[in-house]
Design a protein around this motif. Structure first.
Motif, PDB file in Angstrom:
ATOM      1  N   GLN A  16       0.623  -1.224  -0.071  1.00 42.71           N
ATOM      2  CA  GLN A  16       0.035  -0.033  -0.217  1.00 42.71           C
ATOM      3  C   GLN A  16       0.860   1.260  -0.018  1.00 42.71           C
ATOM      4  OE1 GLN A  16      -3.295   0.095  -0.148  1.00 42.71           O
ATOM      5  NE2 GLN A  16      -3.056   2.034  -0.748  1.00 42.71           N
ATOM      6  N   VAL A  17       1.691   1.306   0.905  1.00 41.49           N
ATOM      7  CA  VAL A  17       2.959   2.419   0.942  1.00 41.49           C
ATOM      8  C   VAL A  17       3.370   2.686  -0.261  1.00 41.49           C
ATOM      9  CG1 VAL A  17       4.947   3.217   2.177  1.00 41.49           C
ATOM     10  CG2 VAL A  17       3.109   2.150   3.414  1.00 41.49           C
ATOM     11  N   ALA A  18       4.036   1.480  -1.128  1.00 46.48           N
ATOM     12  CA  ALA A  18       4.755   1.580  -2.420  1.00 46.48           C
ATOM     13  C   ALA A  18       3.757   2.152  -3.305  1.00 46.48           C
ATOM     14  CB  ALA A  18       5.364   0.262  -2.596  1.00 46.48           C
ATOM     15  N   GLU A  19       2.529   1.878  -3.335  1.00 43.41           N
ATOM     16  CA  GLU A  19       1.473   2.268  -4.256  1.00 43.41           C
ATOM     17  C   GLU A  19       1.328   3.772  -4.090  1.00 43.41           C
ATOM     18  OE1 GLU A  19      -2.849   0.925  -4.954  1.00 43.41           O
ATOM     19  OE2 GLU A  19      -1.617  -0.861  -5.004  1.00 43.41           O
ATOM     20  N   ASP A  20       1.274   4.171  -2.729  1.00 45.15           N
ATOM     21  CA  ASP A  20       0.880   5.606  -2.455  1.00 45.15           C
ATOM     22  C   ASP A  20       2.097   6.727  -2.939  1.00 45.15           C
ATOM     23  OD1 ASP A  20      -1.369   4.837  -1.598  1.00 45.15           O
ATOM     24  OD2 ASP A  20      -0.774   4.985   0.553  1.00 45.15           O
ATOM     25  N   VAL A  21       3.351   6.154  -2.390  1.00 46.50           N
ATOM     26  CA  VAL A  21       4.388   6.774  -2.913  1.00 46.50           C
ATOM     27  C   VAL A  21       4.651   7.087  -4.462  1.00 46.50           C
ATOM     28  CG1 VAL A  21       7.097   6.794  -2.772  1.00 46.50           C
ATOM     29  CG2 VAL A  21       5.779   6.079  -0.686  1.00 46.50           C
ATOM     30  N   ARG A  22       4.168   5.953  -4.978  1.00 52.88           N
ATOM     31  CA  ARG A  22       4.438   5.965  -6.493  1.00 52.88           C
ATOM     32  C   ARG A  22       3.508   6.889  -7.159  1.00 52.88           C
ATOM     33  NH1 ARG A  22       8.226   2.582  -8.426  1.00 52.88           N
ATOM     34  NH2 ARG A  22       8.700   0.754  -7.202  1.00 52.88           N
ATOM     35  N   SER A  23       2.321   6.817  -6.593  1.00 52.17           N
ATOM     36  CA  SER A  23       1.145   7.852  -7.197  1.00 52.17           C
ATOM     37  C   SER A  23       1.367   9.210  -6.826  1.00 52.17           C
ATOM     38  CB  SER A  23      -0.126   7.371  -6.482  1.00 52.17           C
ATOM     39  OG  SER A  23      -0.195   7.880  -5.290  1.00 52.17           O
ATOM     40  N   VAL A  24       2.174   9.552  -5.741  1.00 48.44           N
ATOM     41  CA  VAL A  24       2.842  11.113  -5.384  1.00 48.44           C
ATOM     42  C   VAL A  24       4.079  11.268  -6.459  1.00 48.44           C
ATOM     43  CG1 VAL A  24       3.518  12.629  -3.473  1.00 48.44           C
ATOM     44  CG2 VAL A  24       1.611  10.822  -3.257  1.00 48.44           C
ATOM     45  N   LEU A  25       4.813  10.230  -6.315  1.00 52.13           N
ATOM     46  CA  LEU A  25       6.241  10.728  -6.955  1.00 52.13           C
ATOM     47  C   LEU A  25       6.438  10.447  -8.328  1.00 52.13           C
ATOM     48  CD1 LEU A  25       8.308  10.308  -3.673  1.00 52.13           C
ATOM     49  CD2 LEU A  25       7.549  12.494  -4.414  1.00 52.13           C
ATOM     50  N   GLY A  26       5.573   9.373  -8.723  1.00 51.87           N
ATOM     51  CA  GLY A  26       5.929   9.029 -10.244  1.00 51.87           C
ATOM     52  C   GLY A  26       6.969   8.256 -10.435  1.00 51.87           C
ATOM     53  N   ASP A  27       7.537   8.616 -11.455  1.00 57.12           N
ATOM     54  CA  ASP A  27       8.684   8.022 -12.001  1.00 57.12           C
ATOM     55  C   ASP A  27      10.193   8.455 -11.390  1.00 57.12           C
ATOM     56  OD1 ASP A  27       9.163  10.409 -13.181  1.00 57.12           O
ATOM     57  OD2 ASP A  27       9.030   9.420 -15.309  1.00 57.12           O
ATOM     58  N   LYS A  28       9.933   9.274 -10.484  1.00 53.48           N
ATOM     59  CA  LYS A  28      11.119   9.641  -9.552  1.00 53.48           C
ATOM     60  C   LYS A  28      11.329   8.502  -8.648  1.00 53.48           C
ATOM     61  CE  LYS A  28      12.847  13.438 -10.516  1.00 53.48           C
ATOM     62  NZ  LYS A  28      13.943  13.333 -11.200  1.00 53.48           N
ATOM     63  N   VAL A  29      10.475   7.376  -8.492  1.00 54.42           N
ATOM     64  CA  VAL A  29      10.656   6.167  -7.632  1.00 54.42           C
ATOM     65  C   VAL A  29      11.156   5.236  -8.491  1.00 54.42           C
ATOM     66  CG1 VAL A  29       9.726   4.491  -5.996  1.00 54.42           C
ATOM     67  CG2 VAL A  29       8.501   6.941  -6.411  1.00 54.42           C
ATOM     68  N   TYR A  30      12.404   4.685  -8.063  1.00 57.92           N
ATOM     69  CA  TYR A  30      13.140   3.427  -8.844  1.00 57.92           C
ATOM     70  C   TYR A  30      12.388   2.386  -8.891  1.00 57.92           C
ATOM     71  CZ  TYR A  30      17.312   6.469  -8.026  1.00 57.92           C
ATOM     72  OH  TYR A  30      18.114   7.264  -7.754  1.00 57.92           O
ATOM     73  N   GLN A  31      12.180   1.764 -10.053  1.00 57.03           N
ATOM     74  CA  GLN A  31      11.619   0.459 -10.136  1.00 57.03           C
ATOM     75  C   GLN A  31      12.060  -0.611  -9.163  1.00 57.03           C
ATOM     76  OE1 GLN A  31       8.913  -0.470 -11.996  1.00 57.03           O
ATOM     77  NE2 GLN A  31       8.758   1.810 -12.612  1.00 57.03           N
ATOM     78  N   THR A  32      13.412  -0.658  -8.908  1.00 59.99           N
ATOM     79  CA  THR A  32      14.035  -1.373  -8.023  1.00 59.99           C
ATOM     80  C   THR A  32      13.348  -1.062  -6.330  1.00 59.99           C
ATOM     81  OG1 THR A  32      15.711  -1.497  -9.324  1.00 59.99           O
ATOM     82  CG2 THR A  32      16.195  -2.392  -7.048  1.00 59.99           C
ATOM     83  N   VAL A  33      13.036  -2.110  -5.888  1.00 62.50           N
ATOM     84  CA  VAL A  33      12.648  -2.090  -4.315  1.00 62.50           C
ATOM     85  C   VAL A  33      13.611  -2.755  -3.414  1.00 62.50           C
ATOM     86  CG1 VAL A  33      10.801  -2.580  -2.754  1.00 62.50           C
ATOM     87  CG2 VAL A  33      10.366  -1.298  -4.904  1.00 62.50           C
ATOM     88  N   ILE A  34      14.085  -2.262  -2.461  1.00 62.23           N
ATOM     89  CA  ILE A  34      14.972  -2.896  -1.601  1.00 62.23           C
ATOM     90  C   ILE A  34      14.174  -3.907  -0.631  1.00 62.23           C
ATOM     91  CG2 ILE A  34      17.037  -2.972   0.117  1.00 62.23           C
ATOM     92  CD1 ILE A  34      17.404  -1.636  -2.708  1.00 62.23           C
ATOM     93  N   PRO A  35      14.252  -5.304  -0.673  1.00 61.03           N
ATOM     94  CA  PRO A  35      13.348  -5.897   0.481  1.00 61.03           C
ATOM     95  C   PRO A  35      14.092  -5.743   1.573  1.00 61.03           C
ATOM     96  CG  PRO A  35      14.822  -7.351  -0.707  1.00 61.03           C
ATOM     97  CD  PRO A  35      15.033  -5.924  -1.232  1.00 61.03           C
ATOM     98  N   ARG A  36      13.196  -6.038   2.766  1.00 58.51           N
ATOM     99  CA  ARG A  36      13.824  -6.280   4.202  1.00 58.51           C
ATOM    100  C   ARG A  36      14.324  -7.546   4.248  1.00 58.51           C
ATOM    101  NH1 ARG A  36      13.117  -4.374   9.060  1.00 58.51           N
ATOM    102  NH2 ARG A  36      11.522  -2.538   8.557  1.00 58.51           N
ATOM    103  N   ASN A  37      15.381  -7.587   4.617  1.00 56.76           N
ATOM    104  CA  ASN A  37      16.276  -8.669   4.361  1.00 56.76           C
ATOM    105  C   ASN A  37      17.406  -8.973   5.557  1.00 56.76           C
ATOM    106  OD1 ASN A  37      19.115  -9.909   2.312  1.00 56.76           O
ATOM    107  ND2 ASN A  37      17.536 -11.005   3.058  1.00 56.76           N
ATOM    108  N   VAL A  38      17.188  -9.916   6.492  1.00 53.61           N
ATOM    109  CA  VAL A  38      17.720 -10.100   7.485  1.00 53.61           C
ATOM    110  C   VAL A  38      19.411  -9.935   7.215  1.00 53.61           C
ATOM    111  CG1 VAL A  38      18.006 -12.566   7.599  1.00 53.61           C
ATOM    112  CG2 VAL A  38      18.257 -11.263   9.700  1.00 53.61           C
TER     113      VAL A  38
END
Ligand SMILES: Nc1ncnc2c1ncn2[C@@H]1O[C@H](COP(=O)(O)OP(=O)(O)O)[C@@H](O)[C@H]1O
Ligand SMILES: [Mg+2]
Length: 295
Positions: A231-253
């Motif tokens: 949900q957060v990723a969707e919201d951020v993309r709708s506000v910032l558009g293509d300024k958001v990188y396609q790559t997402v860094i996962p939570r990873n131990v």
């Protein structure tokens, strides 16, 4: 450090050969791209991104300098660079007591250097207040390093790890930078504070550094099992558009374990999803840089 060097040697064999080794014939090297890794929120992944993006860029042949501008010095220790009392650091660079060249150390990873910080930086804000060109201390130091034209100390990327504040250290970083790279944690309040950060970027652009742009926003600590992250990723993309990188860094131990071993996650566990994400982010950033240069 030696263990780092050994691992780094085998690591570097597993990646592409250098594409941008020092220019032969003594020609001045092109200026590095300077990226400020900034967000005034703490714990959003700035240092993790500076370390691992820096390592991924170095792995594909870029020559990278990480400038640690946070008194906590997590970028330095996370790279296995020991901070000693009495050591010259970015504090001394900002105060004009050392040149960048004097403080840069080898990380043990091919093509990756670090200008470490020390706790002295805690006092820099106050001490800089009365100093000439107080907002350009880092910009001036990087410009001097470039003028020295030393092939051992020439870089294609400089990543500045900023403290969690919009203080004079961050302003120095933004005044020196070509672009800002904003790590944004996938949590409920992700966008909170972002407008203040963007306002600061605009203010620096108007008053101090007209070439400053936003390279991009990287979503960090994305948890696929958690609907909120989506949900957060969707919201951020709708506000910032293509300024958001396609790559997402996962939570990873593995990402969070690596610093306690003084290693970037790419050396700690090259195959884990966190490492792979930072490698993808590096190619996306290089691609964006090419597009920016062509524009
Ligand atoms: N993708 C990730 N997965 C798991 N832990 C992470 C991730 N990114 C950062 N962390 C951990 O979160 C904490 C804060 O990250 P850090 O990069 O230090 O944030 P900042 O520099 O913005 O304060 C650190 O303990 C770090 O190891
Ligand atoms: Mg940090």
């Amino acid at each position: 450090m030696r263990a780092n060097a050994t691992r780094a040697a085998s690591f570097s064999k597993s990646v592409r050969p250098p594409v941008s080794d020092p220019i032969p014939g003594g020609l001045p090297a092109p200026a590095p791209r300077i990226l400020a890794v900034a967000n005034q929120k703490g714990g959003v992944g700035k240092t993790t991104t500076a370390i691992n993006l820096g390592t991924a860029l170095a792995a594909v042949g870029e020559r990278v300098l990480i400038v640690d501008l946070d008194p906590q010095g997590n970028a330095s220790t996370g790279l296995g660079v020991h901070r000693r009392g009495g050591q010259k650091s970015t504090y001394h660079v900002l105060m004009g007591e050392a040149s960048l060249r004097n403080v840069i150390v080898d990380s043990g990873i091919p093509r990756l250097h670090c200008a470490p910080s020390t706790m002295d930086l805690l006092g820099a804000e106050l001490e800089l207040a009365n100093i000439d060109r107080k907002t350009y201390r880092l910009a001036d130091a990087i410009a001097q390093l470039c003028r020295e034209n030393d092939p051992e100390r020439s870089y294609t990327y400089v990543l500045v790890d900023c403290p969690p504040s919009l203080n004079l250290l961050t302003i120095n970083s933004l005044s020196a930078a070509d672009a800002i790279l904003v790590p944004l944690q996938c949590e409920f309040f992700a966008l909170e504070g972002l407008s203040q950060l963007i306002k600061t970027v605009e203010r620096v652009k108007t008053n101090l550094n007209p070439r400053l742009t936003i390279q991009g926003v990287v979503l960090t600590m994305f948890d696929r099992r958690n609907n909120l992250s989506e949900q957060v990723a969707e919201d951020v993309r709708s506000v910032l558009g293509d300024k958001v990188y396609q790559t997402v860094i996962p939570r990873n131990v593995r990402i969070s374990e690596a610093p306690s071993h003084g290693k970037p996650v790419l050396l700690y566990d090259n195959a884990c999803v966190g490492s792979q994400a930072y490698i993808r982010l590096a190619s996306e950033i290089i691609r964006r840089e090419r597009e920016l240069r062509a524009a």
